[in-house]
Scaffold this active site. Structure first.
Site, short mmCIF file in Angstrom:
data_model
loop_
_atom_site.label_atom_id
_atom_site.label_comp_id
_atom_site.label_asym_id
_atom_site.label_seq_id
_atom_site.Cartn_x
_atom_site.Cartn_y
_atom_site.Cartn_z
NE ARG A 1 -2.13 -1.19 3.75
CZ ARG A 1 -2.28 -2.21 4.59
NH1 ARG A 1 -3.06 -3.21 4.24
NH2 ARG A 1 -1.68 -2.22 5.75
CG ASP B 1 1.69 5.83 3.86
OD1 ASP B 1 0.81 4.99 4.12
OD2 ASP B 1 2.82 5.84 4.39
NE ARG C 1 6.57 9.91 3.83
CZ ARG C 1 5.32 10.01 4.30
NH1 ARG C 1 4.43 9.05 4.05
NH2 ARG C 1 4.98 11.04 5.01
#
Lengths: 263, 263
Positions: A52, A54, A199
């Site tokens: 998935r 974000d 990230r």
């Protein structure tokens, strides 16, 4: 008799609340399942992604699979689905796969790209596609820090604290940092990535590049195995799921969803 | 005592209902006047553009002016305003100008660019920045047609029918058509442009490039002085107000609002 189909998918994540279906929110999964439902005359078809993404995160080469009672030539799936999809999602290619193929469990490597706009002024046209960092960056420092993350490590320091995974050991095969025009491009290839791993790595390395941390700090942070030791999480809108690799290539274009033209 | 200030402005028009203020709609003018009002402690400041842009149209080098009682160093205006503006508008540069300077009446030439994405598949990342044309285009045909529009002509055929202007005679100095990667780039420079003039010219020339009209038709359409003779209006989202020229250059960067990196 069901056929399993894999799709190579490109999306601009700007206007989505991430991949996973959520009530009353626009999501990638929601839009694709809605399109599949149209083609299946109302029947619900569940899709499964390689992972998935974000909110705000983009994809050049997301891979999903689903099971269908329809026997459609793979070459015709993209056109059929794209006609039912909004113009910020595009099916690039489709392929028939084995009944036991799974986009997530069978993936052997993933390539993520992170784009940083590194100049004094922001750019209205790339506001959703690159993280704007106006101060000067030393790429040699970033690369020296990045070297401490290559290979197999416990990446607990570079993962959201509440992640529900058995092991936080991952192998990072590539962590390249290059300047392309006014952007700094981070390319990370690994066997798998923890939640927010790219990230947090990029956010922490940018602190190194700006001189606020020493490159050697990265080894210390890595060994701390504690999210609090690392730097800020870089925002989602600079991140692209670039390519997912499998033991055997599934798609003709080898999973690179588009040419490398910057959007 | 009022000071007249000119601003070089860049915007991504995707999320705006054009330039001009409209009630309950998000517009460029509305956002800039709101930002100016904040800096003037609530006082309303009217801005004047070199020309209004339509819904979805972008600007690399729009020029506006306004009068202010404040004496702010021009170098400080961009930062002050950008802090109050949304991230799809950016003030690139400011300059003090004469009290009788007018962005619209004093402009001597304008440069518009139109971007066409010309490949088989659309691109989710450029969906708002280039007009997607999937069929093959012959640039030699387009250029042969374009040649009929260079120079001074009555451009009534390339203008919305209800335009309220005295004369539809304009001079087109440049009409270049080039391929850049998977895009076809139209560059038009003229002394002034009628409403939708660039978009009708591009829309009609694309019909020539696709083989649906002969290049010589462009001369016939031009001489008809009738909007109905020309082709479809190309959509606003491929159009960029690229640069506005004045007798004396106003801005240091000469009005090119940014580097030529495709967004």
């Amino acid at each position: 008799m069901l056929n399993r189909v894999a799709l190579l998918v490109e999306y601009d994540g700007s206007a989505f609340y991430g991949f996973q279906v959520q009530e009353n929110q626009r999501t990638i999964q929601g839009e694709i399942e809605r399109a599949l439902s149209i083609i299946h005359k109302g029947e619900f078809i569940r899709i499964h992604p390689s992972g998935r993404t974000d909110t705000g995160v983009h994809a050049r080469g997301q891979v999903i699979h689903f099971d269908t009672p329809l026997s459609i030539d793979p070459a015709r799936w993209p056109q059929a689905l794209n006609g039912c999809l909004p113009n910020d999602i595009r099916i690039v290619e489709a392929a028939c796969v084995a009944d036991d193929f799974h986009t997530r469990y069978d993936s052997v490597r993933k390539h993520y790209r992170y784009r940083v706009l590194n100049r004094k002024e922001r750019d209205v046209f790339r506001r959703n596609l690159a993280f704007f960092v106006p101060y000067e960056m030393d790429l040699d420092l970033i690369r020296a820090g990045a070297a401490h993350l290559l290979g197999t490590h416990d990446f607990s320091s570079f993962c959201v604290t509440n992640a529900d995974v058995k092991s936080k050991v991952r192998t990072l095969h590539t962590l390249q940092v290059n300047r392309q025009g006014d952007e700094i491009i981070f390319d990370l290839i690994g066997d798998g990535f923890l939640h927010n791993m790219v990230r947090i790595i990029v956010g922490t390395l940018l602190e190194v590049g700006g001189g606020r941390r020493a490159p050697e700090d990265i080894a210390r942070i890595r060994d701390a195995r504690n999210r609090a030791a690392a730097g800020k999480t870089a925002p989602g809108h600079g991140l692209f799921l670039w390519q997912v690799f499998y033991e055997q290539p599934i798609f003709q274009n080898n999973g690179a969803a588009s040419n490398d033209n910057d959007a």
